[in-house]
Design an enzyme around this catalytic site. Structure first.
Site, PDB file in Angstrom:
ATOM      1  N   HIS A 113      -6.850   7.590  12.535  1.00  0.00           N
ATOM      2  CA  HIS A 113      -6.361   6.221  12.390  1.00  0.00           C
ATOM      3  C   HIS A 113      -4.879   6.129  12.058  1.00  0.00           C
ATOM      4  CE1 HIS A 113     -10.790   5.027  11.350  1.00  0.00           C
ATOM      5  NE2 HIS A 113     -10.603   5.180  12.647  1.00  0.00           N
ATOM      6  N   VAL A 144      -5.352   7.205   6.269  1.00  0.00           N
ATOM      7  CA  VAL A 144      -3.964   7.093   6.739  1.00  0.00           C
ATOM      8  C   VAL A 144      -2.983   7.473   5.625  1.00  0.00           C
ATOM      9  CG1 VAL A 144      -4.562   5.309   8.416  1.00  0.00           C
ATOM     10  CG2 VAL A 144      -3.889   4.622   6.111  1.00  0.00           C
ATOM     11  N   ASP A 145      -3.522   7.962   4.477  1.00  0.00           N
ATOM     12  CA  ASP A 145      -2.688   8.162   3.288  1.00  0.00           C
ATOM     13  C   ASP A 145      -1.971   9.510   3.249  1.00  0.00           C
ATOM     14  OD1 ASP A 145      -5.767   8.520   1.322  1.00  0.00           O
ATOM     15  OD2 ASP A 145      -4.686  10.044   2.479  1.00  0.00           O
ATOM     16  N   GLN A 149     -10.374   9.723   8.644  1.00  0.00           N
ATOM     17  CA  GLN A 149     -10.111   8.330   8.998  1.00  0.00           C
ATOM     18  C   GLN A 149      -8.955   7.784   8.162  1.00  0.00           C
ATOM     19  OE1 GLN A 149     -14.064   5.986   9.448  1.00  0.00           O
ATOM     20  NE2 GLN A 149     -14.554   7.680   8.075  1.00  0.00           N
ATOM     21  N   PRO A 202     -21.288   8.506  -3.587  1.00  0.00           N
ATOM     22  CA  PRO A 202     -22.040   8.038  -4.763  1.00  0.00           C
ATOM     23  C   PRO A 202     -23.039   6.938  -4.424  1.00  0.00           C
ATOM     24  CG  PRO A 202     -19.705   7.430  -4.937  1.00  0.00           C
ATOM     25  CD  PRO A 202     -19.849   8.247  -3.718  1.00  0.00           C
ATOM     26  N   GLY A 238     -17.237  10.473   1.664  1.00  0.00           N
ATOM     27  CA  GLY A 238     -16.452   9.322   1.221  1.00  0.00           C
ATOM     28  C   GLY A 238     -16.208   8.281   2.283  1.00  0.00           C
ATOM     29  N   CYS A 284      16.954  -7.136  21.113  1.00  0.00           N
ATOM     30  CA  CYS A 284      15.849  -7.860  21.773  1.00  0.00           C
ATOM     31  C   CYS A 284      14.829  -8.413  20.775  1.00  0.00           C
ATOM     32  CB  CYS A 284      15.135  -6.924  22.763  1.00  0.00           C
ATOM     33  SG  CYS A 284      14.171  -5.623  21.964  1.00  0.00           S
ATOM     34  N   ARG A 302       0.836  -1.213   0.000  1.00  0.00           N
ATOM     35  CA  ARG A 302       0.000   0.000   0.000  1.00  0.00           C
ATOM     36  C   ARG A 302       0.863   1.252   0.000  1.00  0.00           C
ATOM     37  NH1 ARG A 302      -3.808  -0.845   5.008  1.00  0.00           N
ATOM     38  NH2 ARG A 302      -4.622   1.187   4.403  1.00  0.00           N
TER      39      ARG A 302
HETATM   40  C1  BV8 Z   1     -11.651   0.529  18.884  1.00  0.00           C
HETATM   41  C2  BV8 Z   1      -6.120   1.968   9.819  1.00  0.00           C
HETATM   42  C3  BV8 Z   1     -11.669  -0.012  21.168  1.00  0.00           C
HETATM   43  C4  BV8 Z   1      -5.542   0.647   9.397  1.00  0.00           C
HETATM   44  C5  BV8 Z   1      -8.513   1.610  10.223  1.00  0.00           C
HETATM   45  C6  BV8 Z   1     -18.393   0.468  18.451  1.00  0.00           C
HETATM   46  C7  BV8 Z   1     -17.608   1.311  19.231  1.00  0.00           C
HETATM   47  C8  BV8 Z   1     -16.215   1.149  19.250  1.00  0.00           C
HETATM   48  C9  BV8 Z   1     -15.597   0.146  18.463  1.00  0.00           C
HETATM   49  C10 BV8 Z   1     -16.378  -0.674  17.696  1.00  0.00           C
HETATM   50  C11 BV8 Z   1     -17.760  -0.527  17.685  1.00  0.00           C
HETATM   51  N1  BV8 Z   1     -18.251  -1.466  16.843  1.00  0.00           N
HETATM   52  C12 BV8 Z   1     -17.229  -2.190  16.329  1.00  0.00           C
HETATM   53  C13 BV8 Z   1     -16.095  -1.742  16.841  1.00  0.00           C
HETATM   54  C14 BV8 Z   1     -14.779  -2.307  16.528  1.00  0.00           C
HETATM   55  C15 BV8 Z   1     -14.114  -1.684  15.316  1.00  0.00           C
HETATM   56  C16 BV8 Z   1     -15.054  -1.432  14.178  1.00  0.00           C
HETATM   57  O1  BV8 Z   1     -15.558  -0.331  14.015  1.00  0.00           O
HETATM   58  N2  BV8 Z   1     -15.260  -2.463  13.366  1.00  0.00           N
HETATM   59  C17 BV8 Z   1     -16.104  -2.321  12.187  1.00  0.00           C
HETATM   60  C18 BV8 Z   1     -15.449  -3.034  11.014  1.00  0.00           C
HETATM   61  C19 BV8 Z   1     -17.472  -2.885  12.544  1.00  0.00           C
HETATM   62  N3  BV8 Z   1     -13.456  -0.468  15.691  1.00  0.00           N
HETATM   63  C20 BV8 Z   1     -12.190  -0.565  16.159  1.00  0.00           C
HETATM   64  O2  BV8 Z   1     -11.606  -1.591  16.330  1.00  0.00           O
HETATM   65  C21 BV8 Z   1     -11.500   0.755  16.512  1.00  0.00           C
HETATM   66  N4  BV8 Z   1     -10.904   0.611  17.805  1.00  0.00           N
HETATM   67  O3  BV8 Z   1     -12.815   0.711  18.907  1.00  0.00           O
HETATM   68  O4  BV8 Z   1     -10.934   0.168  19.978  1.00  0.00           O
HETATM   69  C22 BV8 Z   1     -10.706   0.155  22.262  1.00  0.00           C
HETATM   70  C23 BV8 Z   1     -10.909   1.180  23.169  1.00  0.00           C
HETATM   71  C24 BV8 Z   1     -10.010   1.307  24.207  1.00  0.00           C
HETATM   72  C25 BV8 Z   1      -8.919   0.441  24.327  1.00  0.00           C
HETATM   73  C26 BV8 Z   1      -8.722  -0.563  23.388  1.00  0.00           C
HETATM   74  C27 BV8 Z   1      -9.609  -0.709  22.349  1.00  0.00           C
HETATM   75  C28 BV8 Z   1     -10.352   1.030  15.547  1.00  0.00           C
HETATM   76  C29 BV8 Z   1     -10.877   1.326  14.183  1.00  0.00           C
HETATM   77  C30 BV8 Z   1      -9.720   1.794  13.270  1.00  0.00           C
HETATM   78  C31 BV8 Z   1      -9.300   0.678  12.349  1.00  0.00           C
HETATM   79  N5  BV8 Z   1      -8.276   1.139  11.409  1.00  0.00           N
HETATM   80  N6  BV8 Z   1      -7.534   2.050   9.417  1.00  0.00           N
HETATM   81  C32 BV8 Z   1      -5.320   0.539   7.919  1.00  0.00           C
HETATM   82  O5  BV8 Z   1      -5.664   1.455   7.166  1.00  0.00           O
HETATM   83  O6  BV8 Z   1      -4.750  -0.503   7.508  1.00  0.00           O
HETATM   84  S1  BV8 Z   1     -10.094   1.751   9.702  1.00  0.00           S
HETATM   85  C33 BV8 Z   1     -10.259   1.804   8.031  1.00  0.00           C
HETATM   86  O7  BV8 Z   1     -11.654   1.941   7.803  1.00  0.00           O
HETATM   87  C34 BV8 Z   1      -9.628   2.983   7.304  1.00  0.00           C
HETATM   88  O8  BV8 Z   1      -8.973   3.912   8.128  1.00  0.00           O
HETATM   89  C35 BV8 Z   1     -10.835   3.657   6.658  1.00  0.00           C
HETATM   90  O9  BV8 Z   1     -10.706   5.011   6.496  1.00  0.00           O
HETATM   91  C36 BV8 Z   1     -11.858   3.330   7.686  1.00  0.00           C
HETATM   92  C37 BV8 Z   1     -13.276   3.561   7.378  1.00  0.00           C
HETATM   93  O10 BV8 Z   1     -13.565   3.017   6.118  1.00  0.00           O
HETATM   94  P1  BV8 Z   1     -14.023   4.050   4.974  1.00  0.00           P
HETATM   95  O11 BV8 Z   1     -13.082   5.188   4.981  1.00  0.00           O
HETATM   96  O12 BV8 Z   1     -15.438   4.371   5.176  1.00  0.00           O
HETATM   97  O13 BV8 Z   1     -13.743   3.219   3.681  1.00  0.00           O
HETATM   98  P2  BV8 Z   1     -14.733   2.190   2.980  1.00  0.00           P
HETATM   99  O14 BV8 Z   1     -13.928   1.504   1.940  1.00  0.00           O
HETATM  100  O15 BV8 Z   1     -15.470   1.397   4.008  1.00  0.00           O
HETATM  101  O16 BV8 Z   1     -15.827   3.118   2.295  1.00  0.00           O
HETATM  102  C38 BV8 Z   1     -15.438   3.997   1.258  1.00  0.00           C
HETATM  103  C39 BV8 Z   1     -16.668   4.814   0.919  1.00  0.00           C
HETATM  104  O17 BV8 Z   1     -16.314   5.751  -0.116  1.00  0.00           O
HETATM  105  C40 BV8 Z   1     -17.829   3.995   0.362  1.00  0.00           C
HETATM  106  O18 BV8 Z   1     -19.029   4.398   1.017  1.00  0.00           O
HETATM  107  C41 BV8 Z   1     -17.891   4.391  -1.117  1.00  0.00           C
HETATM  108  O19 BV8 Z   1     -19.227   4.411  -1.595  1.00  0.00           O
HETATM  109  C42 BV8 Z   1     -17.326   5.770  -1.068  1.00  0.00           C
HETATM  110  N7  BV8 Z   1     -16.694   6.242  -2.314  1.00  0.00           N
HETATM  111  C43 BV8 Z   1     -16.084   5.512  -3.283  1.00  0.00           C
HETATM  112  N8  BV8 Z   1     -15.627   6.353  -4.246  1.00  0.00           N
HETATM  113  C44 BV8 Z   1     -15.944   7.614  -3.861  1.00  0.00           C
HETATM  114  C45 BV8 Z   1     -16.623   7.546  -2.632  1.00  0.00           C
HETATM  115  N9  BV8 Z   1     -17.071   8.628  -1.985  1.00  0.00           N
HETATM  116  C46 BV8 Z   1     -16.859   9.825  -2.553  1.00  0.00           C
HETATM  117  N10 BV8 Z   1     -16.201   9.974  -3.727  1.00  0.00           N
HETATM  118  C47 BV8 Z   1     -15.747   8.899  -4.415  1.00  0.00           C
HETATM  119  N11 BV8 Z   1     -15.114   9.055  -5.582  1.00  0.00           N
END
Ligand code: BV8
Length: 263
Positions: free
Chosen positions: A122, A106-107, A104, A218, A191, A154, A72
């Protein structure tokens, strides 16, 4: 794009004195960056990001996860901010103290576009940190090159400085974003699929606090019911339309200029 909705949101933009923009991977799509939940290709087709973006995945197979992030990172080397990133940066510069950009992503593309202040929830894919608490040995000499690099004494591993699933977000960034969401007049949600928490919770916070919520995507999202308006469009084209046509600040009433974010 529905002109009446665009005109209405432009008016809300002029009226708002505190604006939060929450972005997700979709704002980088028009720069050629696959969104987080786009189907993965090539070597990574058989993995879901949620499977790879965890500490457990890294500990069980450090090289595989390290290689996914390197893949990536390499893809980002040739990527530039798009017109949507630029429109957000220019708007923030033209309206000092009005716009709080919370991402959200990281880029690093908002920062590359010159966004004056970005709350990054993030982390940063371009940066590394130690997997375990570093000892003096880890700091005393450069890590041994490898996939991943490690401490020669280590064996502590380097890992990407991003927030994995199950990890807490940076407390100061999340607190700043939550304060802004509770205090804004308007939130643009651009987005993002709205499935990742606590980031998506910011939209609930803004809505409950009485802010107007506008979703730019979209496709439909799980957050659409919270929106006062949904703009079915891509981020670059929509943000240019919304932010480049908004009234310049010097034509706004001077008394409003005091009620701004203190970033
Ligand atoms: C945590 C870094 C607790 C890594 C990422 C409720 C409350 C709290 C937590 C949770 C909860 N429910 C579930 C959870 C757990 C979990 C979670 O949310 N899981 C989901 C999958 C259900 N959350 C966590 O684990 C978080 N941590 O809660 O910890 C805690 C507290 C205290 C102590 C210990 C622990 C951590 C979440 C962060 C994860 N890391 N990224 C990496 O990048 O490798 S998240 C990752 O998803 C990216 O950062 C990304 O930005 C983010 C969100 O996704 P989107 O940005 O929305 O991307 P996606 O592809 O899904 O959607 C793209 C959209 O764009 C689409 O809608 C599409 O239609 C649209 N699109 C496409 N083209 C266009 C467009 N829009 C406009 N223009 C276009 N041209």
């Amino acid at each position: 794009m529905d002109k009446a909705t665009i005109d209405r949101v432009c008016q809300w933009l002029d009226e708002a004195r505190r604006l939060v923009v929450l972005t997700g991977a979709g704002v980088s799509a028009e720069s050629g960056v696959p969104t987080f939940r786009d189907v993965q290709t090539g070597l990574w087709a058989r993995f879901s990001p949620e499977e790879l973006a965890t500490e457990a995945a890294f500990r069980s197979d450090p090289q595989r996860v390290w290689d996914w992030y390197q893949h990536r990172r390499d893809a980002l080397l040739s990527v530039r901010p798009n017109a949507g990133h630029m429109a957000l940066a220019h708007y923030a510069l033209r309206h000092p103290g009005k716009l709080m950009l919370v991402t959200q992503n990281v880029d690093g593309l908002h920062q590359k576009a010159g966004q004056p202040h970005t709350v990054t929830l993030h982390g940063d894919i371009a940066a590394d940190r130690w997997l375990d608490e570093p000892g003096a040995c880890c700091m005393a000499q450069p890590p041994l090159p490898g996939r991943p690099p490690r401490c020669p004494v280590c064996g502590n591993l380097r890992r990407p400085a991003v927030v994995w699933f199950g990890e807490a977000l940076p407390a100061d960034a999340l607190a700043s974003a939550e304060r802004a969401a509770a205090d804004c007049h308007l939130m643009l949600v651009v987005g993002t699929s709205g499935v990742v928490y606590p980031a998506a919770g910011l939209v609930h916070t803004a809505s409950l606090a009485g802010a107007r919520v506008v979703i730019v995507n979209p496709e439909a999202t799980v957050l659409d019911d919270l929106a006062d308006a949904c703009i079915r469009g891509t981020s670059a084209g929509t943000l240019v339309q919304l932010l480049e046509t908004a009234t310049p600040p010097d034509m706004l009433d001077r008394k409003e200029r005091t009620d701004r974010w203190i970033p």
